[in-house]
Design an enzyme around this catalytic site. Structure first.
Site, PDB file in Angstrom:
ATOM      1  N   GLY B  40      36.382 -39.394 -29.875  1.00  0.00           N
ATOM      2  CA  GLY B  40      35.457 -40.076 -28.982  1.00  0.00           C
ATOM      3  C   GLY B  40      34.816 -41.260 -29.691  1.00  0.00           C
ATOM      4  O   GLY B  40      34.534 -41.219 -30.882  1.00  0.00           O
ATOM      5  N   GLY B  42      32.148 -43.188 -28.098  1.00  0.00           N
ATOM      6  CA  GLY B  42      30.884 -43.604 -27.488  1.00  0.00           C
ATOM      7  C   GLY B  42      29.854 -43.782 -28.583  1.00  0.00           C
ATOM      8  O   GLY B  42      30.198 -43.911 -29.765  1.00  0.00           O
ATOM      9  N   ALA B  44      27.816 -41.749 -30.060  1.00  0.00           N
ATOM     10  CA  ALA B  44      27.832 -40.757 -31.136  1.00  0.00           C
ATOM     11  C   ALA B  44      29.098 -40.893 -31.985  1.00  0.00           C
ATOM     12  O   ALA B  44      29.025 -40.911 -33.217  1.00  0.00           O
ATOM     13  CB  ALA B  44      27.723 -39.354 -30.542  1.00  0.00           C
ATOM     14  N   HIS B 266      20.392 -37.234 -11.350  1.00  0.00           N
ATOM     15  CA  HIS B 266      19.553 -38.426 -11.529  1.00  0.00           C
ATOM     16  C   HIS B 266      19.013 -38.913 -10.189  1.00  0.00           C
ATOM     17  O   HIS B 266      19.770 -39.033  -9.234  1.00  0.00           O
ATOM     18  CB  HIS B 266      20.403 -39.515 -12.190  1.00  0.00           C
ATOM     19  N   ARG B 330      12.979 -36.776 -14.251  1.00  0.00           N
ATOM     20  CA  ARG B 330      14.086 -36.885 -13.299  1.00  0.00           C
ATOM     21  C   ARG B 330      14.275 -35.660 -12.420  1.00  0.00           C
ATOM     22  O   ARG B 330      14.553 -35.776 -11.235  1.00  0.00           O
ATOM     23  CB  ARG B 330      15.380 -37.140 -14.074  1.00  0.00           C
ATOM     24  N   LEU B 441      20.650 -42.059 -25.368  1.00  0.00           N
ATOM     25  CA  LEU B 441      21.124 -43.049 -26.336  1.00  0.00           C
ATOM     26  C   LEU B 441      20.528 -42.738 -27.701  1.00  0.00           C
ATOM     27  O   LEU B 441      21.195 -42.817 -28.734  1.00  0.00           O
ATOM     28  CB  LEU B 441      20.736 -44.459 -25.879  1.00  0.00           C
TER      29      LEU B 441
END
Lengths: 248, 638
Positions: B40, B42, B44, B266, B330, B441
């Site tokens: 991955g 992204g 991280a 969300h 949320r 994030l």
């Protein structure tokens, strides 16, 4: 609504392909263009035929995966958006729609509408970064950045790396892509230390990858989903020339 | 099986420092002998890859996209939290810690969150040094804005494209290491399985998505950063290719799955418009800073929003939660929207929406200032709906967005399989039952830049030595199993498409394992999920072969894993007989529809161990949660 599609089909490993015709009926005008392709593919699979291969992922105009030329325009008829943000309300009922991949020497077609854009990664690899190791950064507020410069850097950093600028250019030049990254980093105080080597290496890599030269037609900036300005290319040329003349 | 979170002893403020001191170091000359796999790219994965390579390890990095820059972190909009307290409004590491524990409704670890809050400031420093163009004030210093669940401004942002800018920073650091030959990059490669030998992760099996080739890769440690499983709902804000398979395959090989029922819905997404819809689009929650949420006071009021007078509008979040107003967390904002819609007060053509109105903000701040803050979001909304939010209020409705649940990890981010580390959304660690905005994030980058590069050393130095021949044998066996699985799904040769099953499963989960859950609904859902799974294995049709590019085959294998995970999500929701954060059981609520948490019986992480390779049977373990710094209390935003 009804659309008459002419889609580029090219088998994997083949050098050439051809347009094939498909007619889709009972489409909703609120559907996105890629959802229309999903429907086409679902129909093809049901008929045990090979679906059309196309790159896509986020479907909100930010990942830069989609790479379609629609009726001659990369990302379709609108300015400032990617093809995943295009909806069928932008087409007329019974319109003929031609769909083909981004075409350039440096973007070989892999299959149908999928192209290989790893050349863009190699350009970033050659210098599209600021060399700072994790853990070695100074306190963030020790580097103030003039607001106007920060905004200009951001506008360039917004590039999604899709390659529409290359696809639309008659010379298949990657100048807008390269100049956007160069502008982003060279405008910021953090980017000053590597300013020269970055310009020399990135421009050098762009040429090595087989992209054409820039003749300033401005087509790239009009096709860019993030509307990156042609000024960036002028800045790149300046930075390159300065670096070239003052290098050892 | 015994397992421990491995929380270091000592005062909360000193745990991470002490722990880092106690972690072993790897001699610089030996680091290059260690091969680490990262799956991955992204926030991280890219940050872990670059940081490990900078330290001198040899890294192999895999992603399913054609370029690492396209991972789905790219789509995060709103911002990233940090406890810098630049606005001087009373923020501190302790307050960020406190807000996150409370926001997660007391279902996460104090020690992990404290570490996250401590690291948050270093992330901002590092990203600024990389050239991430955060928003700035006229004096040249960094700007902040506020986000849901907090009463201070601690969110750093880059217009509505913060995820993109942070990811491009991490991607550039990654590509710099590729250039130095420290990272070998494998784009368009999907992880198909984890190779386990003598209880340790020793490699992975991948499929080249262009050629179909099944390949094995051995390493001393495997780091998984493959994101969440929100796509299980078919319609979500995730990218089309986001999936749970890498994590699920690790679960089947011995890694525990924690809190699978904690799914974030969300509140501010664009409502769906028709059955052809392939995904939903999120609009950053930062919009709730200036937009006001309302519905008509009278059910069935079909007037255009601008003709509904102020007196006949119900700004329900401001009414119910006067101190946080539109900026409640949320889970509350989403649930209240559902309550309004269920009461017949929903708006728009489908009745499944509420208004988010900027009329007052335009009056107060002017159109120009609003466009500077939210320009790209307003544009995005207009492109999709054809309506101009400067003139008409937006229509919004909740959508699946993030999964707090994920693979169980200890304080070192190591899973129950030694040598397998899990980062970012793929793990369960820091957000409890509800994640606060702008914290994903922060967590992804904390895990990748600042935690795993150090904690991985413990395994590299302390892991038991395994003979190469044994590893090779395990690798060969796993490759064979992957090839068999590929053949099996093609051989079904039915008549229904993968999407047919995905839509069916997604609809079921949305209704029964979504914003409201009940015992009856969940028991029925488990039964139905098993039925869909059986039908899938009898009726799915996958065209083409395994030996070349085949998008339908990719989808089919991901779908097969979703069908197993779905059952575990429902079982977890059934077992948790309380309401907390995103998990709202109809049986456990107050008369005014607030959650009733049961700290006596459920103050734990639900940790599921797979007992059956068919994905039908699990053992539930419990990791107790202790709250020493923040006292357990009823979360109130009123």
């Amino acid at each position: 609504m009804v659309l008459k599609l002419k889609i580029w089909r090219q088998e994997q490993g083949q050098k050439d392909g051809r347009f094939e015709s498909y007619v889709l009926e009972e489409l909703s005008s609120d559907m996105s263009f890629l959802e229309m392709l999903d429907q086409l593919n679902e129909n093809l699979v049901k008929k045990k035929k090979v679906p059309v291969a196309f790159d896509h992922d986020c479907r909100e105009g930010i990942c830069g995966s989609c790479s379609l030329v629609i009726n001659g325009n990369p990302h379709g008829p609108h300015t400032g958006s990617a093809v995943c943000q295009l909806h069928l309300r932008s087409f007329k009922d019974r319109e003929e729609v031609w769909v083909e991949p981004f075409r350039a020497k440096a973007f070989p077609v892999i299959q149908d509408l999928i192209v290989d854009r790893s050349s863009l990664d190699r350009i970033i690899q050659s210098g599209g970064y600021i060399s700072v190791n994790t853990g070695s950064a100074p306190e963030a507020h020790s580097i103030p950045v003039e607001k106007g410069k920060a905004e200009e850097a951001f506008s360039n950093a917004a590039c999604i790396g899709c390659g529409a600028c290359v696809a639309v250019c008659k010379n298949a030049s990657a100048s807008l892509f390269v100049s956007a990254k160069l502008s982003h980093l060279n405008l910021l105080p953090q980017g000053q230390a590597e300013k020269k080597s970055r310009a020399l290496r990135m421009v050098g890599q762009m040429e090595k990858e087989g992209f054409g030269a820039c003749t300033n037609t401005g087509a790239c900036s009009r096709a860019c989903p993030k509307e990156i300005s042609l000024r960036s290319i002028a800045r790149m040329n300046r930075e390159y020339l300065k670096a070239y003349l003052s290098s050892d | 099986m015994k397992f421990s979170a491995g929380i270091p002893s000592g005062p909360l403020e000193e745990k991470w420092d002490r722990h880092r001191f106690e972690l072993p170091l790897v001699n610089p000359a030996n680091k290059r002998k260690h091969q680490v796999i990262v799956v991955g790219t992204g926030l991280a994965g890219a940050s872990a890859s670059s940081s490990l390579a900078e330290l001198g390890y040899q890294v192999k990095t895999f992603c399913i996209q054609d370029s690492p820059r396209r991972a789905h972190s790219i789509a995060a909009q709103g911002g990233i939290n940090a406890a810098k307290n630049y606005p001087g409004d009373g923020d501190s590491i302790k307050r960020l810690f406190y807000d996150t524990v409370k926001g997660g409704d007391f279902r996460s670890r104090e020690a992990n969150i404290y570490r996250l809050a401590q690291i948050s400031n270093h992330i901002i420093d590092h990203c600024v040094a990389q050239g991430v163009p955060f928003a700035r004030e006229y004096g040249g210093l960094l700007a902040n804005r506020s986000f849901g669940g907090a009463q201070v401004s601690r969110t750093f942002y880059a217009r509505g494209q913060t995820g993109q800018q942070l990811l491009l920073g991490a991607y550039s650091a990654l590509m710099r290491q590729v250039d130095r030959g420290r990272v070998s990059l494998y784009p368009r490669h999907e992880m198909m399985d984890l190779v386990v030998c003598e209880g340790q992760a020793v490699g992975i099996v991948t499929r080249n998505l262009l050629t179909g080739e099944v390949e094995g890769h051995l390493a001393q440690a495997v780091i998984l950063a493959t994101g969440g499983y929100g796509n299980i709902f078919y319609l979500s804000t995730n990218a089309m290719h986001s999936n749970a398979s890498a994590a699920w395959r690790c679960h089947k090989r011995g890694a525990f799955f924690a809190n699978p029922c904690f799914t974030q819905i969300h509140p501010t997404c664009i409502p769906r418009s028709g059955n052809y819809q392939s995904k939903l689009t999120l609009l950053s929650e930062s919009l709730r800073n200036d937009g006001r949420v309302w519905v008509p006071k009278n059910a069935g009021d079909k007037r255009a929003p601008e003709s509904i007078p102020e007196g006949e509008r119900d700004y329900y979040l401001e009414r119910i939660y006067p101190s946080f107003g539109n900026l409640v967390p949320r889970d509350l904002a989403s649930r209240q929207a559902k309550f309004q819609v269920d009461a017949g007060l929903g708006v728009g053509p489908t009745g499944e929406a509420v208004y988010l109105d900027f009329k007052d903000a335009i009056k107060r701040l002017g159109k120009g200032s609003l466009s500077e803050k939210y320009g790209n979001l307003f544009q995005m909304y207009e492109k999709i709906t054809g309506e101009n939010p400067y003139e008409k209020p937006m229509r919004i409705y909740p959508a699946v967005h993030y999964t707090m649940g994920g693979l169980w990890v200890d304080y070192n981010l190591e899973s129950a399989v030694k040598g397998l580390f899990v980062l970012g959304e793929a793990n369960f660690s820091d957000h409890g039952a509800n994640r606060l905005g702008a914290s994903a994030l922060m967590q992804g980058l904390a895990d990748g830049y600042f935690i795993v590069p150090y904690t991985v050393a413990k395994h590299l130095v302390g892991g038991a030595a395994i003979a190469e021949s044994k590893k090779e044998r395990a690798l060969k066996e796993t490759c064979k199993e992957v090839e068999d699985r590929l053949k099996k799904v093609i051989q079904v040769g039915g008549s229904k498409t993968v999407d047919f099953f995905h839509r069916e499963l997604g609809g079921l989960l949305w209704n029964q394992v979504g914003m409201l859950r009940s015992e009856k609904g969940l028991i029925g859902a488990i039964d139905q999920i098993q039925g869909i799974r059986e039908n899938f294995w009898n009726e799915v049709y996958v065209p083409g072969e395994a030996g070349n590019k085949n998008a339908e085959l990719e989808k089919a294998l991901r779908m097969a894993d979703f069908l197993e995970l779905a059952e575990l999500m429902a079982k977890d929701a059934l077992a948790r007989k309380e309401s907390c954060g995103s998990h709202f059981r109809e049986e456990y609520q107050t008369p005014d529809q607030e959650a009733i948490r049961d700290d006596e019986n459920f103050c734990h992480v639900s940790v599921w161990e797979s007992k059956d390779s068919q994905g039908k049977d699990w053992i539930l373990h419990k990791e107790p949660l202790e709250f020493k710094e923040v006292s357990l209390s009823v979360r109130s935003y009123k």
